[in-house]
Design a protein around this motif. Structure first.
Motif, PDB file in Angstrom:
ATOM      1  N   PHE A 152      -6.105  -0.812  11.725  1.00  0.00           N
ATOM      2  CA  PHE A 152      -7.230  -0.695  11.113  1.00  0.00           C
ATOM      3  C   PHE A 152      -6.948   0.359  10.028  1.00  0.00           C
ATOM      4  N   GLN A 153      -6.243   1.243  10.139  1.00  0.00           N
ATOM      5  CA  GLN A 153      -5.642   2.147   9.306  1.00  0.00           C
ATOM      6  C   GLN A 153      -5.014   1.386   8.016  1.00  0.00           C
ATOM      7  N   PHE A 154      -4.188   0.528   8.304  1.00  0.00           N
ATOM      8  CA  PHE A 154      -3.464  -0.412   7.272  1.00  0.00           C
ATOM      9  C   PHE A 154      -4.682  -1.082   6.522  1.00  0.00           C
ATOM     10  N   SER A 155      -5.677  -1.545   7.354  1.00  0.00           N
ATOM     11  CA  SER A 155      -7.020  -2.317   6.517  1.00  0.00           C
ATOM     12  C   SER A 155      -7.664  -1.287   5.600  1.00  0.00           C
ATOM     13  N   ILE A 156      -7.670  -0.290   5.796  1.00  0.00           N
ATOM     14  CA  ILE A 156      -8.299   0.702   4.876  1.00  0.00           C
ATOM     15  C   ILE A 156      -7.445   0.945   3.372  1.00  0.00           C
ATOM     16  N   VAL A 157      -6.369   1.361   3.827  1.00  0.00           N
ATOM     17  CA  VAL A 157      -5.227   1.420   2.627  1.00  0.00           C
ATOM     18  C   VAL A 157      -5.485   0.244   1.780  1.00  0.00           C
ATOM     19  N   CYS A 158      -5.344  -1.001   2.579  1.00  0.00           N
ATOM     20  CA  CYS A 158      -5.335  -2.041   1.620  1.00  0.00           C
ATOM     21  C   CYS A 158      -6.632  -2.263   0.624  1.00  0.00           C
ATOM     22  N   GLY A 159      -7.720  -1.852   1.605  1.00  0.00           N
ATOM     23  CA  GLY A 159      -9.144  -1.711   0.751  1.00  0.00           C
ATOM     24  C   GLY A 159      -9.019  -1.010  -0.785  1.00  0.00           C
ATOM     25  N   GLY A 160      -8.456   0.279  -0.592  1.00  0.00           N
ATOM     26  CA  GLY A 160      -8.140   1.065  -1.631  1.00  0.00           C
ATOM     27  C   GLY A 160      -7.250   0.359  -2.865  1.00  0.00           C
ATOM     28  N   VAL A 161      -6.512  -0.197  -2.387  1.00  0.00           N
ATOM     29  CA  VAL A 161      -5.612  -1.224  -3.412  1.00  0.00           C
ATOM     30  C   VAL A 161      -6.363  -2.017  -4.058  1.00  0.00           C
ATOM     31  N   ALA A 162      -7.394  -2.600  -3.116  1.00  0.00           N
ATOM     32  CA  ALA A 162      -8.222  -3.755  -4.038  1.00  0.00           C
ATOM     33  C   ALA A 162      -9.127  -3.069  -4.938  1.00  0.00           C
TER      34      ALA A 162
END
Length: 406
Positions: free
Chosen positions: A377-387
């Protein structure tokens, strides 16, 4: 729509059952002595195999549909789904993990019905606005699959509800039966609107050429730079929500299914009611940026809530946001190519989605084993920032995205 329904139904049906069987030490499927972290790795492998083979199958079978017809392509996918369900049922009866992974591979390679159905929806449309509406209806079919799949998986595997009739393999038999109904509906009730055929290349390695061709187009590449990290963000929650609910709150297949059910309800409401009016009023860049920021907020809230019911409730707004974001992104892909290439570009979009899901599944299982259940879920948040960064950088003032930005 029914094709999309049965295609996605298997995910909502399988994930909670797999999470309960592989993540809970006393479930009885794995040999005694397998730890929870080892179970997380096995869960990631089973789910990742499905998405990895779907990555190859989606773009290949979708490309074939431009040549052999949408109807034939969908029928091939449904036959493969029926075979995959049958193998999964045998694997669960015999407690054979290897056979379970094989079933995921068979089901994954022939899970390309969604992009073919999306291309068929575009073939049937008479305007760009109707294309957006039809793609929204495609997501409605997928959403019903997310709703009904968990109901089937939770109800028919719960011995407290059905007694001796319930079993872990019964939902897969029912899923196979519904796929057979879909096969009959398509065989007798659907005719291709697209009659022109493209040259057919039967070499499976054409997948890599198609990916390279797509990424060489600036219009497709600009949409992809935001779509891929956005899907990593969404899938970080979607793939591991059942596993997290199982480990954090002790939910079995029925409890975990409720989370998938609520996400599907949110998807149905937003994709059927909000996609068209929002796309008519706002730019796709504005819609996607807003959906991504809010989705990251939902993932953060899911991480920090200490109550199981509250964690389940967060899946509803998560589904609403993805029900807006996913068809909006698909419309961007649709508008980046010609009318004759819709099957190809929908297959490409699905291949990016499945590649993202495979990465999340394999990598997420290892993250849980090494860093704890919160890591995906932490990985998910980081990827959202990249998007969000990609939307700001690549969707601004690009001549190739005039239609996407309008």
């Amino acid at each position: 729509m029914f094709t999309c329904f049965v295609d996605v139904m298997g995910q909502g049906l399988a994930f909670p059952i797999f999470a309960a069987l592989l993540m809970q030490p006393n479930a009885g499927f794995l040999p005694a002595g397998v730890s929870q972290s080892q179970g997380a790795l096995l869960y990631g492998i089973a789910i990742g195999t499905f998405f990895l083979t779907w990555f190859f199958g989606s773009i290949y079978v979708s490309r074939l549909s431009d040549s052999i017809g949408r109807k034939t392509g969908i029928l091939i996918c449904l036959i493969g789904a029926i075979a995959g369900y049958a193998i999964a049922a045998v694997a669960l009866i015999s407690h054979n993990y290897t056979l379970l992974v094989v079933s995921r591979g068979v089901t994954g390679f022939t899970a390309g019905a969604q992009p073919i159905a999306a291309a068929a929806m575009i073939d049937l449309a008479k305007s760009d606005r109707e294309s957006a509406r039809n793609l929204g209806l495609t997501t409605v079919g997928m959403s019903f699959g997310l709703v009904v799949g968990p109901i089937i998986g939770g109800l028919f595997s719960d011995k407290d509800l059905l007694g001796g009739l319930a079993s872990s393999h019964l939902p897969f038999l029912i899923g196979g039966l519904l796929c057979f109904v879909g096969l009959m509906l398509v065989f007798f009730g659907f005719e291709d609107a697209k009659t022109e055929a493209s040259p057919m290349d039967v070499n499976p390695l054409v997948v890599f050429k198609l990916l390279a061709d797509a990424l060489n187009r600036e219009s497709v590449r600009c949409v992809s730079t935001a779509f891929f990290p956005y899907m990593l963000c969404v899938l970080g929650l979607y793939v591991f929500v059942s596993a997290n609910l199982s480990t954090r709150f002790g939910y079995g297949a029925t409890g975990s299914s409720i989370g998938m059910f609520l996400m599907g309800i949110g998807l149905i409401g937003s994709s059927s009611l909000l996609v068209e009016p929002l796309n008519a009023r706002f730019s796709k860049r504005t819609i996607m940026a807003s959906c991504t920021v809010l989705f990251c907020g939902c993932v953060t809230a899911f991480l920090f809530v200490a109550s199981g019911p509250l964690a389940l409730a967060i899946m509803l707004p998560s589904g609403v946001l993805h029900g807006i974001g996913y068809p909006t992104m698909l419309t961007g892909f649709s508008e980046s190519v010609s009318k004759e290439e819709q099957g190809w570009v929908m297959g490409f979009a699905t291949s990016l989605f499945t590649l993202a899901a495979a990465i999340v599944s394999f990598f997420g299982g290892q993250l849980i084993a090494s860093s704890g259940p919160q890591a995906p879920f932490q990985f998910s948040i980081v990827c959202g920032g990249v998007a969000i960064i990609a939307l700001a950088a690549n969707w601004k003032n690009s001549p190739y995205l005039n239609k996407v930005m309008s």
